[in-house]
Design a protein around this motif. Structure first.
Motif, PDB file in Angstrom:
ATOM      1  N   LYS A  19      -6.135   2.102  -0.276  1.00 55.89           N
ATOM      2  CA  LYS A  19      -5.142   1.778  -1.297  1.00 55.89           C
ATOM      3  C   LYS A  19      -3.739   2.070  -0.787  1.00 55.89           C
ATOM      4  O   LYS A  19      -3.477   3.115  -0.218  1.00 55.89           O
ATOM      5  N   GLY A  52       6.937  -5.057  -6.210  1.00 54.07           N
ATOM      6  CA  GLY A  52       6.052  -4.621  -5.132  1.00 54.07           C
ATOM      7  C   GLY A  52       5.446  -5.737  -4.306  1.00 54.07           C
ATOM      8  O   GLY A  52       4.734  -5.481  -3.344  1.00 54.07           O
ATOM      9  N   SER A 107       0.311   1.976  -2.147  1.00 52.66           N
ATOM     10  CA  SER A 107       1.142   1.882  -3.339  1.00 52.66           C
ATOM     11  C   SER A 107       2.396   1.086  -3.010  1.00 52.66           C
ATOM     12  O   SER A 107       2.685   0.802  -1.846  1.00 52.66           O
ATOM     13  N   ASP A 108       3.152   0.751  -4.037  1.00 51.81           N
ATOM     14  CA  ASP A 108       4.406   0.019  -3.813  1.00 51.81           C
ATOM     15  C   ASP A 108       5.332   0.802  -2.894  1.00 51.81           C
ATOM     16  O   ASP A 108       6.065   0.219  -2.098  1.00 51.81           O
ATOM     17  N   THR A 109       5.285   2.121  -2.993  1.00 53.42           N
ATOM     18  CA  THR A 109       6.173   2.940  -2.162  1.00 53.42           C
ATOM     19  C   THR A 109       5.817   2.847  -0.679  1.00 53.42           C
ATOM     20  O   THR A 109       6.664   3.111   0.165  1.00 53.42           O
ATOM     21  N   ASP A 110       4.583   2.453  -0.368  1.00 48.79           N
ATOM     22  CA  ASP A 110       4.181   2.306   1.032  1.00 48.79           C
ATOM     23  C   ASP A 110       4.867   1.125   1.706  1.00 48.79           C
ATOM     24  O   ASP A 110       4.971   1.083   2.929  1.00 48.79           O
ATOM     25  N   ARG A 161      -3.475  -6.848  -3.624  1.00 49.25           N
ATOM     26  CA  ARG A 161      -3.117  -5.813  -4.580  1.00 49.25           C
ATOM     27  C   ARG A 161      -4.423  -5.426  -5.238  1.00 49.25           C
ATOM     28  O   ARG A 161      -5.311  -6.260  -5.426  1.00 49.25           O
TER      29      ARG A 161
END
Length: 164
Positions: free
Chosen positions: A105, A148, A107-110, A84
Motif C-alpha cells: 500500500k 493523489g 499513500s498519497d504522501t508517498d 489505487r
C-alpha cells in the motif's frame, strides 16, 4: 513484445485483421480477445513478466479477477499491477491468494514529492509561469485538484503543451 517475439507479432496482426469493431466493443471483450484468446496461447508467454498499470482505471476490473479469466493466465507468467487500493480491487487481489498476490500500500504522501517534481519541471520547461513563486502556486493548485492521482497533473501539463 511484438518486436521481440515473432509469434506475438503474427498473432496480433492476425487479430487486427478480424472484422471486430474494436472501438464499439466493451473492455472485457477486448481483453478476452487479446489475452485469453490470443496472447495466453503463445508458448513464450509463460516466461514473461508483465506490468498492468492503473487497474482502478479499468471500468470493469472485476473481469480481471473473475475465475474464468484467472484460469486462462499461463502458470509461470509474472504479473505486477498498480492501482489505487479500492475495496473491490483489494478483494480481487486477495482472491488470488497470498502466494500469487502481494499488496503493497502506498499513500498519497508517498507520491507527493514525485508529483511536485514532475509538475515543477514540466512547467519550468514550458516557461509557465515566468517566476518561481507563481509556478509554485500553480503546482499547489494542480496538485490539490489531483486528489493523489498522477494522471491529473500529466493531463493538465498536456493541456498546457497543446495551447498557445
Amino acid at each position: 513484445m511484438a518486436l521481440q517475439d515473432n509469434l506475438v507479432r503474427d498473432a496480433l496482426l492476425k487479430l487486427a485483421q478480424d472484422d471486430m469493431p474494436w472501438d464499439k466493443t466493451g473492455e472485457a471483450v477486448v481483453w478476452r480477445r487479446i489475452f485469453t484468446v490470443t496472447m495466453f496461447k503463445i508458448p513464450s508467454m509463460a516466461s514473461q513478466s508483465w506490468m498492468i498499470d492503473g487497474v482502478d482505471e479499468f471500468s470493469c476490473f472485476g473481469f480481471l479477477f473473475s475465475k474464468k479469466f484467472l484460469a486462462t493466465i499461463p502458470h509461470d507468467l509474472h504479473l505486477f499491477a498498480t492501482s489505487r487500493l479500492l475495496e473491490d480491487i483489494e478483494r480481487g487481489f486477495l482472491s488470488l491468494g497470498r502466494k500469487k498476490a502481494t499488496i503493497e500500500k502506498l499513500s498519497d504522501t508517498d507520491t507527493v514529492e514525485n508529483m511536485h517534481l514532475f509538475l515543477d519541471t514540466r512547467l519550468k520547461d514550458l516557461g509557465r509561469p515566468d517566476n518561481p513563486q507563481d509556478r509554485e502556486r500553480m503546482c499547489e493548485k494542480i496538485f490539490a485538484k489531483s486528489r493523489g492521482s498522477f494522471l491529473w497533473p500529466r493531463l493538465v501539463v498536456q493541456e498546457f503543451e497543446d495551447v498557445w
